[in-house]
Design an enzyme around this catalytic site. Sequence first.
Site, PDB file in Angstrom:
ATOM      1  N   ARG A  36       5.161  -8.930  11.831  1.00 31.91           N
ATOM      2  CA  ARG A  36       6.054  -8.152  10.966  1.00 31.91           C
ATOM      3  C   ARG A  36       5.751  -6.669  11.164  1.00 31.91           C
ATOM      4  NH1 ARG A  36       6.046  -5.939   5.753  1.00 31.91           N
ATOM      5  NH2 ARG A  36       8.030  -6.174   4.618  1.00 31.91           N
ATOM      6  N   LYS A  38      -0.560   0.025   8.563  1.00 29.81           N
ATOM      7  CA  LYS A  38      -1.338  -0.082   7.333  1.00 29.81           C
ATOM      8  C   LYS A  38      -2.523   0.879   7.319  1.00 29.81           C
ATOM      9  CE  LYS A  38       0.353  -4.387   5.545  1.00 29.81           C
ATOM     10  NZ  LYS A  38       0.078  -5.759   5.080  1.00 29.81           N
TER      11      LYS A  38
END
Length: 338
Positions: free
Chosen positions: A315, A280
């Site tokens: 994840r 991210k």
Amino acid sequence: MKIFYRPIAQTDALRPAGALPLAGGWCWFTHAEALTRAGSQGLVPASDIPPELLERLTAPRPALAGVAFDRPSVMGILNVTPDSFSDGGRFDAPEAALAQAQALAAAGADILDIGGESTRPGAAEVPVAEEISRTAPVIAALRAQGFARPVSIDTRKAPVAAAAVAAGAGLVNDVSAMLFDPAMAATVAGSGAALCLMHAQGTPATMQAEPRYDDVLLDVYDHLEARLLAAEAAGIDRARVLLDPGIGFGKTVAHNLALLRGLSLFHGLGCPILLGVSRKRFIGTIAGVDQADARAPGTLSVTLAGLMQGVQMHRVHDVAEIAQGIRLFDAITRGYTP
């Protein structure tokens, strides 16, 4: 005034006699930080935590969608989209998707999360029929091949979830926590599938436009608690639910870091926690890495921080690298037998 209790998670082998297990996992705690909307009230002994909350903080989490939570687990990301932020267009062809699914399983994924709509900042909505055509055939083909791993569908839309479950998915991962599609609650309740509820502020198209909170940790906790109660009211048992604080979904770098520092708070909701930080933007911002697929080291670092607070499911895109790091963490904290 509502008091929140954030367990101070520990993993040291020298565990005091009165220490309590955190969510029945590899961490333990003897104290918690008492938090209110007025600020921190400091440390309190675990015995001061209300009994009902203490039970939720300590109870083992039952297996969900075929994944056990007595050890850390890995959710491998399989985006069958042309525009996901770090791997868009790589696996949108069916043959490539099936090959990647097998590769992720071989690399150590405990479950696959298949998505047909990008939810990156600024992403546009995908029509239902198109999202179904991207995802359900891949899930059905995996099941036809005898694919042994559990499969999750990453969607905000009830018809997409229903088609995926019919094709063989056992978990619905809804980044809107059932707020995008009012039919999602009834769909999941009737399907028997497990459900992941994630916090997001705004939609993918707007969520990074000046996100604001009174207190991001407590605001996200209250939101997830409300959505969990909504799921239970719809007939979805708490034992079928995962919770995700939604790192990067309507959060600044400072918001993300505050959530990561306080992750153990979410065990008080009595559900396993899913952490999605893979590649991210905040990792790239802090580490100075612009290229998303070069952020595996930063992803591993944040994953280990989550493990230190008892987070059960992670994840990720880089399954082999993260699974290797988790195995080493597990060997250090719980012992290793050659």
